[in-house]
Design a protein around this motif. Structure first.
Motif, PDB file in Angstrom:
ATOM      1  N   ASN A   1     -10.524  -1.910  -0.610  1.00 21.39           N
ATOM      2  CA  ASN A   1      -9.485  -1.618   0.365  1.00 21.39           C
ATOM      3  C   ASN A   1      -9.228  -2.917   1.142  1.00 21.39           C
TER       4      ASN A   1
ATOM      5  N   PRO B   1      -4.452  -0.341  -3.340  1.00 17.57           N
ATOM      6  CA  PRO B   1      -5.606   0.454  -2.955  1.00 17.57           C
ATOM      7  C   PRO B   1      -5.330   1.955  -3.070  1.00 17.57           C
TER       8      PRO B   1
ATOM      9  N   THR C   1      -5.218   5.652  -1.882  1.00 17.76           N
ATOM     10  CA  THR C   1      -4.934   6.157  -0.549  1.00 17.76           C
ATOM     11  C   THR C   1      -4.913   7.676  -0.517  1.00 17.76           C
TER      12      THR C   1
ATOM     13  N   GLU D   1       0.843  -1.193   0.000  1.00 14.70           N
ATOM     14  CA  GLU D   1       0.000   0.000   0.000  1.00 14.70           C
ATOM     15  C   GLU D   1       0.881   1.246   0.000  1.00 14.70           C
TER      16      GLU D   1
END
Lengths: 107, 121
Positions: B61, A95, A97, A1
């Motif tokens: 997510n 993802p 962010t 991430e």
């Protein structure tokens, strides 16, 4: 991430002065970065995309710069309506962010 | 210009499932946009929940993946979020937003007004 870090957390600026907000990415995001403005009780609004392109209807006093891991949002001459929280967001990779935000307050 | 409007229950009990719907108007959900959900706990920052395409392709997510389901109803021009096993930590304003996706996915151009979901017994 990919972690997005914004600084400072709070910026105190007088009307008419310049504000410089920083956003750092933990990995290279190229120019896949957006900036959003959120006023109290309101929905976030897109200001800048592609790191430097103003969204439709956004005043010229807002400018974005940077690429890779270091980005800057500059408000050249703060108006009363610019006091708000600003968020950066990367869309280089999933993802998606957001940074934690910078609150621009009246000095 | 895309217009988005969230709807759903304002209050949900812990351990239950909350369902939210986002109605899209002035634009076809079958377009170059994908459709996303972002939430904001009171006094805190923005957290991306997930994104869904009009064909049903989803991106989640990882922190919420096990509890989230996104879906699209093209006949009604709307998309939905289901979040299961909610706790007080899921109390937030939930926003739906349009994300331009052509040759890649980009920024969130348009946002709904947000729907406050409170988790409390």
């Amino acid at each position: 991430e990919i972690v997005m870090t914004q600084s400072p957390a709070t910026l105190s600026v007088s009307p008419g002065e310049r504000a410089t907000l920083s956003c750092r990415a933990s990995q290279n995001v190229g120019s896949y970065l957006g900036w959003y403005q959120q006023k109290p009780g309101q929905t976030p609004r897109l200001l800048i995309y592609g790191a430097s392109t103003r969204a439709t209807g956004i005043a010229a006093r807002f400018s974005g710069s940077g690429s890779g891991t270091e980005f800057t949002l500059t408000i050249s001459s703060l108006q009363s309506e610019d006091f708000a929280v600003y968020y950066c967001q990367q869309y280089r990779d999933w993802p998606l962010t957001f940074g934690g935000g910078t609150k621009v307050e009246i000095k | 210009q895309v217009q988005l409007q969230e709807s759903g229950p304002g209050l949900v009990k812990p351990s239950e499932t909350v369902s939210l719907t986002c109605a899209v108007s002035a634009y076809s959900i079958r377009s170059d946009y994908f459709w996303g959900w972002i939430r904001q706990p009171p006094g805190k920052g923005l957290e991306w929940i997930g994104t869904v395409s009009h064909s049903g392709t989803t991106f989640y997510n990882p922190s919420l993946r096990s509890r989230v389901t996104l879906s699209v109803d093209t006949s009604k021009n709307q998309f939905s979020l289901r979040l299961s096993s909610v706790t007080a930590a899921d109390t937030a304003v939930y926003y739906c937003a349009s994300q331009y996706c052509r040759g890649g996915c980009y920024q969130f151009d348009y946002w709904g007004q947000g729907a406050l979901v409170t988790v409390s017994s």
